[in-house]
Structures are given as C-alpha cells and as structure tokens.
Design a protein around this motif. Structure first.
Motif, PDB file in Angstrom:
ATOM      1  N   GLU A 138      33.253 -37.581 -51.866  1.00  0.00           N
ATOM      2  CA  GLU A 138      32.971 -36.502 -52.807  1.00  0.00           C
ATOM      3  C   GLU A 138      31.719 -36.844 -53.600  1.00  0.00           C
TER       4      GLU A 138
ATOM      5  N   GLY B  11      38.581 -28.276 -49.638  1.00  0.00           N
ATOM      6  CA  GLY B  11      38.548 -29.648 -50.119  1.00  0.00           C
ATOM      7  C   GLY B  11      38.633 -30.588 -48.942  1.00  0.00           C
TER       8      GLY B  11
ATOM      9  N   ARG C  67      32.764 -31.293 -53.065  1.00  0.00           N
ATOM     10  CA  ARG C  67      33.865 -31.743 -52.212  1.00  0.00           C
ATOM     11  C   ARG C  67      33.466 -31.799 -50.746  1.00  0.00           C
TER      12      ARG C  67
END
Length: 331
Positions: free
Chosen positions: A304, A27, A297
């Motif tokens: 994003e 992420g 991500r």
C-alpha cells in the motif's frame, strides 16, 4: 439556489456515493456487490468482518478528513487572500502532530478528548507562529511570505517531532505509522474527533459566509460594508486550524488536500458565494480523499502506497501551476 448549483450538488453527491462504494469493494481483495451488501446487512463471515470493521471505518474517516481539510484550506485561502494556503504547507498539520506526539510521549495523553485538545492547541499555536513570523517580516500580505513562513514552521516542528520520537522509542513504535498520515487501520471511534470538528467548522463557515464574501474583495471594501476585518479573519483562521486539528487527531497529517479541493471547487463553480463554495469544497475534498485512498491501495498491490505520495501527484502540479500564475501576474 439556482439550477446549475443544484445539478452540481447532485453530481458531486453521486460521485461521493460512487467513491464510497468503490472504497468498500476495492483493496487487497476485491469484493463483489453481493458480498458487500451481505456484510452491511450483518454478515458474520471473514469477508464481512473485513468490510465492516476495516473498510467501513476507513471510508468514513477518509470522507470526513477530505471534507474537513478541503474546508480548512478554503478558509485559510480566503482569510489570507493567498491561493497557496493550506494546512500542510502552512505548518498547521505539523503543529497539531507535534502537540499530539509530545502529549503521548511526555504527558501520558491517551484518551480521545486529550488527543483532540492537544491537536487543537498545536494547530492554533502553529497558526499564530506562522502569521506572527509573516507580520514580523513586514510583508505579510504577500502570498510568498506567508508560504515561506509556513514551510519554515512546518519544517521546524517536523524536526522537533522526529527528535521526540528518537528520544522515546516506545512513542516511535506507537506513532510512526500515524505520523505518516492516512486512513488505513483507523477505528470508527476516531470519528468522534473528526466529525465534531467538521460540523463546528462548517457551521462556523456558514455563519461567517456573508462577511467572508466581503473579505474576498479587499479590506477597505469589507470595512465599508460593516465587516470587522480583523475579527473575521482571525475567526476564519481559527476555524481552519480547528478543522485541521480534528483531521490530524483522526488520520495524522495529510498534505495537499486542503490545497487541491478548494481550487477544484472554484473550477467547478466559478465566482460562487462563500456558502455554496464551502459545500462544494467539502464534497470535492471527500471525493478526492476517497479516490486517493483507493489508488493508494491498488498502485503497489499487494502493498500500500502512502496517501501523501498519492496526493502529491495532484498537489505538487497544482502548487507549481499556482506559483506560475502568481509570477505571471506580477510580471
């Protein structure tokens, strides 16, 4: 269950576990395995809080949504014998989204039960509208006719949803992010909507599997085997709408998953029985959803990307290829 199917299931389960693990690690910040394990064991630092409160629910929502949308698309494709059918293109997602938006903006709906009921009602109403239009056109058996009806209904409902949001600015602020579809910032409580609809849809599919196997031939052959064609078709469409409704209530309208997952499953498992194909499709849908979420991500980090844009990279070429195949078959 033959050896090939067993190996396929094991491979897909391994892929699903790998995708879920990657979702927890990757992420805006990439965590090492020790940090993730410490968080899952009850860690209390900031990293553990991010992993447990954000990434775990996001991973679970993505997996459940992917499985549900994949199975929904499979049911619609089998019931209509239309390889292009899927909740997004057929207007089902748009119907559920419109109903939820109307309920929140004008009926004061707030509880999970109310949102789930609204999504189910909207999805079923959109399904009836799409096939009503196709039947009224007198050519409902053609995939292009049903697809055109679905796109028309989806466009109309999307426009009405935008109109509702423009009228009510408070609803616009509340729902705009949700209506974009995705798995980010979804709480684990939303799984109370998605998981029951997935379980109900899966169990219903298993019960209908023998009849759906016969329905994949043609109506006359299915009737000769004792299948009540109209009843089975309506039940399959209702289950598909229920699966889509649970996903929309949980993650918003997510497109193309219902189109892509069943076709990947058929490629992995040519000419399977409906029961085994349903399991394969659920596993493939969950893997594709998790993979798309991870790409969303990373592709424009530190921002994003919308999950719909990532899925379109696979869904649009798949749709074009299917349309070309249908055109070549006609010619």
């Amino acid at each position: 269950m033959n050896l090939h199917v067993s190996r396929l299931y094991l491979l897909l389960l391994f892929g699903l576990g790998l995708a879920a693990a990657a979702s927890l690690h990757m992420g805006l910040r990439i965590y090492d395995p020790a940090t993730v394990l410490a968080a899952l064991r009850g860690g209390t630092d900031s990293d553990a809080l991010i992993i447990v409160s954000l990434r775990v629910p996001r991973t679970l929502v993505a997996a459940v949504a992917g499985a549900a949308l994949g199975l929904s698309g499979l049911l619609m494709q089998v019931a209509t014998r239309n390889p292009l059918a899927e909740p997004g293109l057929m207007g089902i997602n748009a119907g559920a989204a419109f109903a939820v938006t109307f309920g929140i903006a004008h009926l004061g709906a707030a509880s999970l039960l109310e949102l789930g009921a609204l999504a189910a009602f909207g999805a079923l109403a959109a399904t009836i509208a799409v096939f009503g239009i196709a039947i009224a056109a007198g050519d409902a058996a053609r995939p292009a006719t049903t697809l055109l009806a679905g796109v028309t209904v989806a466009g109309m409902l999307a426009s009405l949803t935008q109109l509702l949001l423009l009228i009510d600015e408070t609803a616009l602020e509340t729902l705009l992010f949700w209506l974009s579809g995705g798995f980010a910032d979804r709480g684990s409580d939303l799984l109370r909507l998605g998981v029951p609809s997935l379980l109900a849809g899966f169990l219903g599919t298993m019960l209908l599997a023998p009849a759906l196997d016969a329905l994949r031939l043609d109506d006359d052959s299915a009737r000769s085997l004792g299948v009540r064609v109209s009843t089975v078709r309506l039940a399959a469409l209702a289950l598909g709408a229920l699966l889509a409704a649970g996903t929309v209530a949980m993650a918003g309208p997510v497109v193309f998953l219902g189109l892509v997952a069943p076709h990947i499953a058929r490629w992995l498992q040519p000419k399977p029985a409906m029961a085994t194909l349903a399991i394969t499709t659920c596993l493939v849908g969950a893997i594709v959803a998790l993979a798309a979420d991870i790409v969303a991500r990373l592709i424009v980090a530190p921002g994003e990307a919308p999950i719909g844009a990532v899925l379109a990279l696979v869904g649009v070429p798949t749709l074009i290829a299917l349309l070309r195949q249908r055109r070549e078959a006609v010619l």
